[in-house]
Design a protein around this motif. Structure first.
Motif, PDB file in Angstrom:
ATOM      1  N   MET A  65       0.784  -1.090  -0.093  1.00  0.00           N
ATOM      2  CA  MET A  65      -0.133  -0.010  -0.095  1.00  0.00           C
ATOM      3  C   MET A  65       0.837   1.233   0.007  1.00  0.00           C
ATOM      4  SD  MET A  65      -3.119   0.710  -0.258  1.00  0.00           S
ATOM      5  CE  MET A  65      -4.000  -0.702   0.391  1.00  0.00           C
ATOM      6  N   SER A  66       2.037   1.298   0.858  1.00  0.00           N
ATOM      7  CA  SER A  66       2.800   2.466   0.886  1.00  0.00           C
ATOM      8  C   SER A  66       3.312   2.860  -0.575  1.00  0.00           C
ATOM      9  CB  SER A  66       3.691   2.551   1.861  1.00  0.00           C
ATOM     10  OG  SER A  66       4.558   1.299   1.808  1.00  0.00           O
ATOM     11  N   ASP A  67       3.827   1.641  -1.353  1.00  0.00           N
ATOM     12  CA  ASP A  67       4.385   1.895  -2.487  1.00  0.00           C
ATOM     13  C   ASP A  67       3.110   2.346  -3.578  1.00  0.00           C
ATOM     14  OD1 ASP A  67       7.136   1.109  -1.800  1.00  0.00           O
ATOM     15  OD2 ASP A  67       6.625  -0.995  -2.291  1.00  0.00           O
ATOM     16  N   TYR A  68       2.079   1.679  -3.609  1.00  0.00           N
ATOM     17  CA  TYR A  68       0.954   2.371  -4.432  1.00  0.00           C
ATOM     18  C   TYR A  68       0.675   3.593  -4.236  1.00  0.00           C
ATOM     19  CZ  TYR A  68      -0.036  -2.628  -4.921  1.00  0.00           C
ATOM     20  OH  TYR A  68       0.031  -3.932  -5.285  1.00  0.00           O
ATOM     21  N   ARG A  69       0.621   4.136  -2.965  1.00  0.00           N
ATOM     22  CA  ARG A  69       0.392   5.536  -2.525  1.00  0.00           C
ATOM     23  C   ARG A  69       1.506   6.498  -3.075  1.00  0.00           C
ATOM     24  NH1 ARG A  69       1.383   9.696   0.051  1.00  0.00           N
ATOM     25  NH2 ARG A  69      -0.357  11.237   1.213  1.00  0.00           N
ATOM     26  N   ARG A  70       2.681   6.056  -2.756  1.00  0.00           N
ATOM     27  CA  ARG A  70       3.792   6.996  -3.337  1.00  0.00           C
ATOM     28  C   ARG A  70       3.915   6.931  -4.995  1.00  0.00           C
ATOM     29  NH1 ARG A  70       8.704   6.011  -5.635  1.00  0.00           N
ATOM     30  NH2 ARG A  70       8.627   3.899  -5.492  1.00  0.00           N
ATOM     31  N   ARG A  71       3.547   5.700  -5.718  1.00  0.00           N
ATOM     32  CA  ARG A  71       3.372   6.041  -6.996  1.00  0.00           C
ATOM     33  C   ARG A  71       2.323   6.897  -7.320  1.00  0.00           C
ATOM     34  NH1 ARG A  71       4.418   0.181  -6.861  1.00  0.00           N
ATOM     35  NH2 ARG A  71       6.550  -0.048  -6.872  1.00  0.00           N
ATOM     36  N   GLY A  72       1.099   6.758  -6.722  1.00  0.00           N
ATOM     37  CA  GLY A  72      -0.086   7.510  -7.072  1.00  0.00           C
ATOM     38  C   GLY A  72       0.211   8.861  -6.927  1.00  0.00           C
ATOM     39  N   VAL A  73       0.821   9.455  -5.638  1.00  0.00           N
ATOM     40  CA  VAL A  73       1.010  10.703  -5.464  1.00  0.00           C
ATOM     41  C   VAL A  73       2.045  11.276  -6.602  1.00  0.00           C
ATOM     42  CG1 VAL A  73       2.103  12.451  -3.977  1.00  0.00           C
ATOM     43  CG2 VAL A  73       0.636  10.659  -3.136  1.00  0.00           C
ATOM     44  N   ASN A  74       3.016  10.504  -7.146  1.00  0.00           N
ATOM     45  CA  ASN A  74       3.707  10.889  -8.141  1.00  0.00           C
ATOM     46  C   ASN A  74       2.872  11.291  -9.700  1.00  0.00           C
ATOM     47  OD1 ASN A  74       6.302  11.309  -6.521  1.00  0.00           O
ATOM     48  ND2 ASN A  74       6.852   9.098  -6.945  1.00  0.00           N
ATOM     49  N   VAL A  75       2.179  10.252 -10.013  1.00  0.00           N
ATOM     50  CA  VAL A  75       1.350  10.349 -10.994  1.00  0.00           C
ATOM     51  C   VAL A  75       0.568  11.626 -11.129  1.00  0.00           C
ATOM     52  CG1 VAL A  75      -0.462   9.299 -12.619  1.00  0.00           C
ATOM     53  CG2 VAL A  75       1.627   7.914 -11.409  1.00  0.00           C
ATOM     54  N   ALA A  76       0.032  11.597  -9.631  1.00  0.00           N
ATOM     55  CA  ALA A  76      -1.080  12.837  -9.515  1.00  0.00           C
ATOM     56  C   ALA A  76      -0.110  14.330  -9.715  1.00  0.00           C
ATOM     57  CB  ALA A  76      -1.987  12.790  -8.237  1.00  0.00           C
ATOM     58  N   THR A  77       0.955  14.180  -9.185  1.00  0.00           N
ATOM     59  CA  THR A  77       1.846  15.296  -9.189  1.00  0.00           C
ATOM     60  C   THR A  77       2.195  15.908 -10.561  1.00  0.00           C
ATOM     61  OG1 THR A  77       2.701  14.797  -6.835  1.00  0.00           O
ATOM     62  CG2 THR A  77       4.074  16.455  -8.340  1.00  0.00           C
ATOM     63  N   ALA A  78       2.532  14.730 -11.469  1.00  0.00           N
ATOM     64  CA  ALA A  78       2.757  14.956 -12.994  1.00  0.00           C
ATOM     65  C   ALA A  78       1.578  15.391 -13.390  1.00  0.00           C
ATOM     66  CB  ALA A  78       3.383  13.552 -13.495  1.00  0.00           C
ATOM     67  N   ALA A  79       0.465  14.856 -13.296  1.00  0.00           N
ATOM     68  CA  ALA A  79      -0.851  15.438 -14.063  1.00  0.00           C
ATOM     69  C   ALA A  79      -1.232  16.877 -13.631  1.00  0.00           C
ATOM     70  CB  ALA A  79      -1.888  14.475 -13.558  1.00  0.00           C
ATOM     71  N   VAL A  80      -0.953  17.024 -12.100  1.00  0.00           N
ATOM     72  CA  VAL A  80      -1.309  18.385 -11.768  1.00  0.00           C
ATOM     73  C   VAL A  80      -0.359  19.438 -12.357  1.00  0.00           C
ATOM     74  CG1 VAL A  80      -1.372  19.944  -9.582  1.00  0.00           C
ATOM     75  CG2 VAL A  80      -2.577  17.783  -9.651  1.00  0.00           C
ATOM     76  N   THR A  81       0.680  19.232 -12.483  1.00  0.00           N
ATOM     77  CA  THR A  81       2.053  20.035 -12.789  1.00  0.00           C
ATOM     78  C   THR A  81       1.717  20.366 -14.390  1.00  0.00           C
ATOM     79  OG1 THR A  81       3.363  19.252 -11.425  1.00  0.00           O
ATOM     80  CG2 THR A  81       4.596  20.226 -13.304  1.00  0.00           C
ATOM     81  N   ILE A  82       1.456  19.161 -15.219  1.00  0.00           N
ATOM     82  CA  ILE A  82       1.065  19.528 -16.704  1.00  0.00           C
ATOM     83  C   ILE A  82      -0.080  20.539 -16.937  1.00  0.00           C
ATOM     84  CG2 ILE A  82       0.095  18.446 -18.688  1.00  0.00           C
ATOM     85  CD1 ILE A  82       1.903  15.797 -17.867  1.00  0.00           C
ATOM     86  N   LEU A  83      -1.048  20.327 -16.115  1.00  0.00           N
ATOM     87  CA  LEU A  83      -2.265  21.156 -16.138  1.00  0.00           C
ATOM     88  C   LEU A  83      -1.713  22.653 -15.656  1.00  0.00           C
ATOM     89  CD1 LEU A  83      -5.169  18.745 -14.897  1.00  0.00           C
ATOM     90  CD2 LEU A  83      -4.903  19.747 -17.019  1.00  0.00           C
ATOM     91  N   ALA A  84      -1.034  22.831 -14.750  1.00  0.00           N
ATOM     92  CA  ALA A  84      -0.534  24.072 -14.160  1.00  0.00           C
ATOM     93  C   ALA A  84       0.176  24.657 -15.222  1.00  0.00           C
ATOM     94  CB  ALA A  84       0.085  24.023 -12.847  1.00  0.00           C
ATOM     95  N   ASP A  85       0.805  24.076 -15.740  1.00  0.00           N
ATOM     96  CA  ASP A  85       1.826  24.557 -16.952  1.00  0.00           C
ATOM     97  C   ASP A  85       1.113  24.995 -18.440  1.00  0.00           C
ATOM     98  OD1 ASP A  85       4.013  24.225 -15.287  1.00  0.00           O
ATOM     99  OD2 ASP A  85       4.760  22.418 -16.314  1.00  0.00           O
ATOM    100  N   SER A  86      -0.121  24.080 -18.419  1.00  0.00           N
ATOM    101  CA  SER A  86      -0.604  24.411 -19.717  1.00  0.00           C
ATOM    102  C   SER A  86      -2.151  25.014 -19.756  1.00  0.00           C
ATOM    103  CB  SER A  86      -0.487  23.141 -20.460  1.00  0.00           C
ATOM    104  OG  SER A  86      -1.320  22.065 -19.778  1.00  0.00           O
TER     105      SER A  86
END
Length: 115
Positions: free
Chosen positions: A24-45
């Motif tokens: 679960m902690s690995d899933y959460r870490r990966r999920g936060v990283n994916v969410a961060t990438a998506a939010v960053t892309i939206l913030a930039d574009s």
């Protein structure tokens, strides 16, 4: 790319098993990283004028919050540099960024450990 969530009942049944719970902690870490990438892309574009079109207020608040935040490049996980007390810099994950009062909280999920 299109991503569709499974119904909540299906997700609970899949994750309420000893094997996924052990990771679960690995899933959460990966999920936060994916969410961060998506939010960053939206913030930039995404232009600020289009921010009201984002259907979820928490997502819109996160997009706006990260627009001006620098990312810290030297960590395995995606983190942002925030101004801390006494002008120190603090590393923060996406879910640790302060958001404006009235922003909806993170959704509670029945299988997710709290805290």
């Amino acid at each position: 790319m299109k991503y569709t969530l499974a119904p909540l009942e299906t997700t609970v049944a899949l994750l309420d098993n000893p094997a996924p719970r052990a990771w679960m902690s690995d899933y959460r870490r990966r999920g936060v990283n994916v969410a961060t990438a998506a939010v960053t892309i939206l913030a930039d574009s995404l232009p600020r004028a289009h921010l009201p079109r984002v259907p979820h207020r928490r997502a819109a608040a996160l997009i706006e919050a990260v627009r001006e935040l620098p990312e810290h490049p030297l960590t395995e996980d995606r983190r942002f540099l925030l101004q801390g007390p006494d002008d120190t810099q603090v590393l923060a994950q996406l879910d640790e960024i302060p958001l404006p009062a009235g922003t909806p909280p993170i959704a509670a999920l029945p299988w997710w450990p709290s805290g």
